[in-house]
Design a protein around this motif. Structure first.
Motif, short mmCIF file in Angstrom:
data_model
loop_
_atom_site.label_atom_id
_atom_site.label_comp_id
_atom_site.label_asym_id
_atom_site.label_seq_id
_atom_site.Cartn_x
_atom_site.Cartn_y
_atom_site.Cartn_z
N GLY A 138 0.80 -1.22 0.00
CA GLY A 138 0.00 0.00 0.00
C GLY A 138 0.83 1.27 0.00
N ALA A 139 2.14 1.14 -0.22
CA ALA A 139 3.05 2.30 -0.23
C ALA A 139 3.00 3.07 1.09
N ILE A 140 2.83 2.33 2.18
CA ILE A 140 2.84 2.92 3.52
C ILE A 140 4.21 2.63 4.13
N PRO A 141 4.89 3.61 4.67
CA PRO A 141 6.22 3.36 5.22
C PRO A 141 6.19 2.27 6.30
N ALA A 169 16.41 -2.24 20.83
CA ALA A 169 15.87 -0.97 20.36
C ALA A 169 15.29 -0.17 21.52
N THR A 170 15.70 1.07 21.63
CA THR A 170 15.21 1.93 22.71
C THR A 170 14.03 2.76 22.23
N SER A 171 13.32 3.34 23.17
CA SER A 171 12.20 4.21 22.80
C SER A 171 12.71 5.41 22.01
N GLU A 172 13.90 5.90 22.32
CA GLU A 172 14.46 7.04 21.60
C GLU A 172 14.72 6.68 20.14
N GLU A 173 15.25 5.48 19.89
CA GLU A 173 15.46 5.04 18.51
C GLU A 173 14.12 4.90 17.78
N MET A 174 13.13 4.36 18.45
CA MET A 174 11.81 4.24 17.86
C MET A 174 11.25 5.62 17.52
N ILE A 175 11.37 6.53 18.45
CA ILE A 175 10.87 7.90 18.23
C ILE A 175 11.57 8.53 17.03
N ASP A 176 12.87 8.37 16.93
CA ASP A 176 13.61 8.93 15.78
C ASP A 176 13.08 8.38 14.46
N ILE A 177 12.85 7.08 14.42
CA ILE A 177 12.34 6.48 13.17
C ILE A 177 10.90 6.91 12.93
N PHE A 178 10.05 6.90 13.96
CA PHE A 178 8.68 7.35 13.78
C PHE A 178 8.65 8.79 13.27
N ASP A 179 9.51 9.64 13.82
CA ASP A 179 9.59 11.03 13.36
C ASP A 179 10.01 11.10 11.89
N SER A 180 10.92 10.23 11.50
CA SER A 180 11.43 10.27 10.13
C SER A 180 10.41 9.84 9.08
N VAL A 181 9.42 9.04 9.48
CA VAL A 181 8.43 8.56 8.50
C VAL A 181 7.09 9.28 8.61
N THR A 182 6.97 10.19 9.55
CA THR A 182 5.71 10.91 9.74
C THR A 182 5.76 12.26 9.05
#
Length: 182
Positions: A138-141, A169-182
């Motif tokens: 679906g072309a969703i990141p 994986a830390t919450s900070e790493e998750m946040i960085d990736i979530f920020d990068s795809v939002t």
């Protein structure tokens, strides 16, 4: 066969979103978690993973005004941890989320409508390979929580910067990736 799924019809995707209590135009992201089984249970710290995912979901929901939607792929393994995540978001962070929890495989396909339950999602974070496949179709990141070499291969091929190794994986790493795809 999962890669050959046809896109969902717009009206089916809208029906799924309405059934989740999402209003027209309400933005969301999808998360698919699972319990660890057998030897995995001894190798992974499920509580730490859950804390990190919930913290990253809370950050993303607040920062971007998005609704977290937990997608249950296999109710026997996924329902409980998804409900815990949703409840923790509500009690610790005051954030309402939704849970797609079909009672059968056929109902899951109908709910997803070939990724209809993720249609319109800003991104998908998952420990489940097929949920990540539906996102890619679906072309969703896709953001992969890697507990399986198949997840490594898929996300590594399409979005290598969006692969989070579990454990570690830390919450900070998750946040960085979530920020990068939002």
């Amino acid at each position: 066969p999962a890669f050959m799924m046809l896109p969902c019809r717009e009206k089916d995707a809208e029906r799924v979103c309405r059934s989740l209590g999402l209003s027209d135009g309400e933005r969301y992201f999808a998360v698919s978690l699972r319990r660890f089984e057998g030897a995995q249970r001894r190798a992974y710290d499920e509580e730490a993973l859950l804390r990190n995912v919930v913290k990253a979901c809370a950050h993303t929901a607040k920062k971007y005004s998005l609704v977290p939607v937990f997608v249950v792929m296999q109710p026997n393994f996924d329902r409980e941890i998804s409900d815990i995540a949703a409840e923790t978001l509500k009690t610790q962070y005051g954030i309402e989320s939704r849970v797609i929890a079909p009672s059968s495989g056929r109902e899951l396909y109908t709910a997803l409508c070939g990724y209809g339950g993720m249609h319109g999602a800003e991104f998908v974070c998952s420990m489940r390979l097929h949920i990540l496949i539906y996102a890619c179709c679906g072309a969703i990141p896709p953001v992969g929580l890697s507990i399986d070499p198949k997840i490594d291969a898929l996300v590594g091929a399409v979005a290598p910067s969006c692969l989070l190794r579990i454990p570690g994986a830390t919450s900070e790493e998750m946040i960085d990736i979530f920020d990068s795809v939002t």
